[in-house]
Design a protein around this motif. Structure first.
Motif, PDB file in Angstrom:
ATOM      1  N   ASP A 227       5.004  39.084  19.728  1.00 30.55           N
ATOM      2  CA  ASP A 227       6.211  38.624  19.041  1.00 30.55           C
ATOM      3  C   ASP A 227       6.482  39.371  17.740  1.00 30.55           C
ATOM      4  O   ASP A 227       7.622  39.378  17.250  1.00 30.55           O
ATOM      5  CB  ASP A 227       6.122  37.121  18.766  1.00 30.55           C
ATOM      6  CG  ASP A 227       4.849  36.739  18.017  1.00 30.55           C
ATOM      7  OD1 ASP A 227       3.761  37.099  18.485  1.00 30.55           O
ATOM      8  OD2 ASP A 227       4.961  36.091  16.960  1.00 30.55           O
ATOM      9  N   ASP A 230       9.255  41.873  18.106  1.00 30.52           N
ATOM     10  CA  ASP A 230      10.610  41.421  18.410  1.00 30.52           C
ATOM     11  C   ASP A 230      11.622  42.031  17.444  1.00 30.52           C
ATOM     12  O   ASP A 230      11.369  42.128  16.237  1.00 30.52           O
ATOM     13  CB  ASP A 230      10.699  39.887  18.295  1.00 30.52           C
ATOM     14  CG  ASP A 230       9.918  39.156  19.374  1.00 30.52           C
ATOM     15  OD1 ASP A 230       9.413  39.813  20.296  1.00 30.52           O
ATOM     16  OD2 ASP A 230       9.821  37.920  19.265  1.00 30.52           O
ATOM     17  N   GLY A 231      12.747  42.451  17.979  1.00 30.44           N
ATOM     18  CA  GLY A 231      13.848  42.922  17.146  1.00 30.44           C
ATOM     19  C   GLY A 231      13.830  44.407  16.832  1.00 30.44           C
ATOM     20  O   GLY A 231      14.746  44.893  16.167  1.00 30.44           O
ATOM     21  N   TRP A 271      13.272  45.231  22.242  1.00 32.11           N
ATOM     22  CA  TRP A 271      14.042  44.095  22.736  1.00 32.11           C
ATOM     23  C   TRP A 271      14.501  43.269  21.531  1.00 32.11           C
ATOM     24  O   TRP A 271      13.829  43.198  20.516  1.00 32.11           O
ATOM     25  CB  TRP A 271      13.212  43.252  23.692  1.00 32.11           C
ATOM     26  CG  TRP A 271      11.879  42.826  23.120  1.00 32.11           C
ATOM     27  CD1 TRP A 271      11.594  41.691  22.419  1.00 32.11           C
ATOM     28  CD2 TRP A 271      10.648  43.573  23.181  1.00 32.11           C
ATOM     29  NE1 TRP A 271      10.269  41.667  22.043  1.00 32.11           N
ATOM     30  CE2 TRP A 271       9.660  42.809  22.505  1.00 32.11           C
ATOM     31  CE3 TRP A 271      10.277  44.798  23.750  1.00 32.11           C
ATOM     32  CZ2 TRP A 271       8.342  43.235  22.365  1.00 32.11           C
ATOM     33  CZ3 TRP A 271       8.957  45.221  23.621  1.00 32.11           C
ATOM     34  CH2 TRP A 271       8.007  44.445  22.938  1.00 32.11           C
ATOM     35  N   GLN A 272      15.660  42.669  21.671  1.00 38.56           N
ATOM     36  CA  GLN A 272      16.226  41.880  20.583  1.00 38.56           C
ATOM     37  C   GLN A 272      15.943  40.383  20.740  1.00 38.56           C
ATOM     38  O   GLN A 272      16.054  39.618  19.790  1.00 38.56           O
ATOM     39  CB  GLN A 272      17.744  42.106  20.508  1.00 38.56           C
ATOM     40  CG  GLN A 272      18.136  43.566  20.255  1.00 38.56           C
ATOM     41  CD  GLN A 272      17.438  44.154  19.039  1.00 38.56           C
ATOM     42  OE1 GLN A 272      17.521  43.602  17.938  1.00 38.56           O
ATOM     43  NE2 GLN A 272      16.729  45.266  19.228  1.00 38.56           N
ATOM     44  N   GLU A 273      15.584  39.962  21.947  1.00 38.86           N
ATOM     45  CA  GLU A 273      15.281  38.551  22.176  1.00 38.86           C
ATOM     46  C   GLU A 273      13.935  38.181  21.550  1.00 38.86           C
ATOM     47  O   GLU A 273      13.069  39.030  21.362  1.00 38.86           O
ATOM     48  CB  GLU A 273      15.225  38.238  23.680  1.00 38.86           C
ATOM     49  CG  GLU A 273      16.437  38.702  24.466  1.00 38.86           C
ATOM     50  CD  GLU A 273      16.230  40.058  25.114  1.00 38.86           C
ATOM     51  OE1 GLU A 273      16.582  40.193  26.290  1.00 38.86           O
ATOM     52  OE2 GLU A 273      15.703  40.972  24.430  1.00 38.86           O
ATOM     53  N   SER A 274      13.761  36.910  21.240  1.00 40.24           N
ATOM     54  CA  SER A 274      12.487  36.419  20.702  1.00 40.24           C
ATOM     55  C   SER A 274      11.500  36.163  21.841  1.00 40.24           C
ATOM     56  O   SER A 274      11.855  35.553  22.860  1.00 40.24           O
ATOM     57  CB  SER A 274      12.705  35.132  19.917  1.00 40.24           C
ATOM     58  OG  SER A 274      11.453  34.555  19.555  1.00 40.24           O
ATOM     59  N   THR A 275      10.277  36.651  21.660  1.00 44.13           N
ATOM     60  CA  THR A 275       9.216  36.339  22.626  1.00 44.13           C
ATOM     61  C   THR A 275       8.292  35.252  22.094  1.00 44.13           C
ATOM     62  O   THR A 275       7.361  34.842  22.797  1.00 44.13           O
ATOM     63  CB  THR A 275       8.366  37.593  22.929  1.00 44.13           C
ATOM     64  OG1 THR A 275       7.688  38.004  21.724  1.00 44.13           O
ATOM     65  CG2 THR A 275       9.219  38.738  23.442  1.00 44.13           C
ATOM     66  N   ILE A 278       6.641  32.151  24.181  1.00 47.53           N
ATOM     67  CA  ILE A 278       6.855  32.236  25.636  1.00 47.53           C
ATOM     68  C   ILE A 278       5.503  32.162  26.357  1.00 47.53           C
ATOM     69  O   ILE A 278       4.553  32.830  25.982  1.00 47.53           O
ATOM     70  CB  ILE A 278       7.615  33.526  26.006  1.00 47.53           C
ATOM     71  CG1 ILE A 278       9.055  33.442  25.505  1.00 47.53           C
ATOM     72  CG2 ILE A 278       7.597  33.764  27.518  1.00 47.53           C
ATOM     73  CD1 ILE A 278       9.894  34.674  25.798  1.00 47.53           C
ATOM     74  N   LYS A 283       9.562  35.119  31.942  1.00 51.67           N
ATOM     75  CA  LYS A 283      10.545  34.782  30.919  1.00 51.67           C
ATOM     76  C   LYS A 283      10.539  35.782  29.761  1.00 51.67           C
ATOM     77  O   LYS A 283      11.376  35.680  28.857  1.00 51.67           O
ATOM     78  CB  LYS A 283      10.298  33.364  30.406  1.00 51.67           C
ATOM     79  CG  LYS A 283      10.593  32.289  31.452  1.00 51.67           C
ATOM     80  CD  LYS A 283      10.389  30.885  30.891  1.00 51.67           C
ATOM     81  CE  LYS A 283      10.714  29.827  31.943  1.00 51.67           C
ATOM     82  NZ  LYS A 283      10.494  28.453  31.434  1.00 51.67           N
ATOM     83  N   PRO A 285      11.343  39.266  27.914  1.00 50.16           N
ATOM     84  CA  PRO A 285      12.394  40.271  28.096  1.00 50.16           C
ATOM     85  C   PRO A 285      11.900  41.419  28.973  1.00 50.16           C
ATOM     86  O   PRO A 285      10.716  41.780  28.921  1.00 50.16           O
ATOM     87  CB  PRO A 285      12.681  40.740  26.669  1.00 50.16           C
ATOM     88  CG  PRO A 285      12.215  39.620  25.791  1.00 50.16           C
ATOM     89  CD  PRO A 285      11.054  39.004  26.495  1.00 50.16           C
ATOM     90  N   THR A 308       1.760  35.317  22.548  1.00 52.22           N
ATOM     91  CA  THR A 308       3.104  35.450  21.981  1.00 52.22           C
ATOM     92  C   THR A 308       3.296  34.613  20.713  1.00 52.22           C
ATOM     93  O   THR A 308       4.427  34.391  20.290  1.00 52.22           O
ATOM     94  CB  THR A 308       4.154  35.028  23.024  1.00 52.22           C
ATOM     95  OG1 THR A 308       3.876  33.673  23.435  1.00 52.22           O
ATOM     96  CG2 THR A 308       4.117  35.949  24.235  1.00 52.22           C
TER      97      THR A 308
END
Length: 323
Positions: A227, A230-231, A271-275, A278, A283, A285, A308
């Motif tokens: 995580d 992320d971003g 990836w821009q989604e939050s992990t 998870i 699930k 990205p 994560t």
């Protein structure tokens, strides 16, 4: 012992810019005493009538080092003896034959988890010497430290962050001295567990990881702190080194050679989604899954676990050795 701590701190202070970057807890000097066969062992604490003479010899030796070589203050023998006698009384009920206990658990069909400290490349024999700890941090250390045999190790899980960190001095080819390095440090809360020192941060180094897999016989990888990435627009993975004009996919065997290495990177889309949090592989990205599978393939070691988040349950288990 108190004199180990005093020597450790005084030696680091005297070394100045050449300091190794120890925790200052006296670990190195304690191992030196062990190898030199002048240690005060737990067993010695069980014989309070013999302890004063043994301890006097050890304190005198280290006080000589402290005062004559390092120009530091000595430790007080009487205080050390008083404390050691008290430790012996406290520890006595806890002392037992660990190797036999572990043997009996195995004989009766139980499972045992051995947890190693620090990192594979901080190993006294296989690490970036002299920027290493004083013990064997590889799988062999579990055998030597507990008294079990190699056949008692059924599965080796290697734990690796989704990026790379290091505390103290020593070579670190993928270290980032820019805003990205600071971002990894801040988001990942990368500060030493023992000392609070800021950790050096960089991209994941598969050359170092492959060496760790090789010298430990790792069966599966647990990749943590996914995580933290992320971003990011892009994520770099070091797949080789440039060393004296040639490409190398395994690291040199000495710290000086390692320090000359320059990373060769592959870039992966971020990836821009939050992990964060998870717990299901599907699930994640798609870009995160692709990154993890690339690390698996390029390191040559199966992916077993992905973490994560900081919560114990923020974990995806892909390869359960006990299933």
């Amino acid at each position: 012992m108190p004199y180990h701590i005093a020597v450790d701190k005084a030696r680091e202070a005297a070394a100045g810019k050449g300091a190794i970057g120890t925790t200052g807890r006296g670990i190195g000097p304690a191992y030196e005493d062990k190898v030199a066969r002048r240690s005060i062992r737990v067993a010695d604490l069980m014989y309070p009538h013999e302890l004063p003479a043994l301890l006097k010899s050890a304190v005198d030796y280290h006080n000589f080092i402290l005062t004559q070589w390092l120009k530091a203050e000595p430790v007080d023998y009487d205080t050390v003896l008083k404390d050691a006698l008290a430790w012996g009384e406290y520890i006595k009920p806890l002392v037992d034959d660990v190797a036999t206990i572990l043997h009996d658990v195995r004989r009766d069909g139980g499972n045992i988890l051995y947890e190693g400290a620090q990192g594979a490349l901080l190993d006294i024999d296989h690490g970036t010497y002299p920027y290493v700890t004083s013990s064997n941090t590889t799988v062999g250390g579990a055998l030597a430290g507990t008294g079990v045999g190699a056949h008692d190790i059924d599965y080796v899980l290697g734990i690796c962050k989704a990026y790379a960190t290091r505390v103290g001095g020593g070579p670190f080819p993928t270290e980032l001295h820019d805003e990205m390095g600071e971002r990894l440090r801040k988001v990942g809360n990368e500060f030493g567990a023992s000392t609070g020192r800021p950790r050096r941060c960089g991209w994941i180094d598969l050359v170092a990881l492959k060496r760790a897999v090789q010298i430990n016989g790792i069966n599966g990888l647990a990749i943590t702190k996914l995580d933290v990435l992320d971003g990011l627009e892009t994520i770099k993975v070091c797949i080789a080194y440039e060393y004296r004009g040639k490409r190398r996919e395994l690291a040199p065997l000495d710290a000086d050679g390692w320090d000359e290495c320059k990373p060769v990177y592959l870039e992966f889309p971020g990836w821009q989604e939050s992990t964060a949090g998870i717990r299901d592989w599907n699930k994640l990205p798609a870009a995160a899954r692709a990154y993890l599978r690339a690390v698996e393939e390029l390191s040559g070691c199966r992916l077993a676990i992905v973490a994560t988040g900081a919560d114990r349950d923020d974990t995806i288990v892909l390869d359960d050795p006990f299933a």
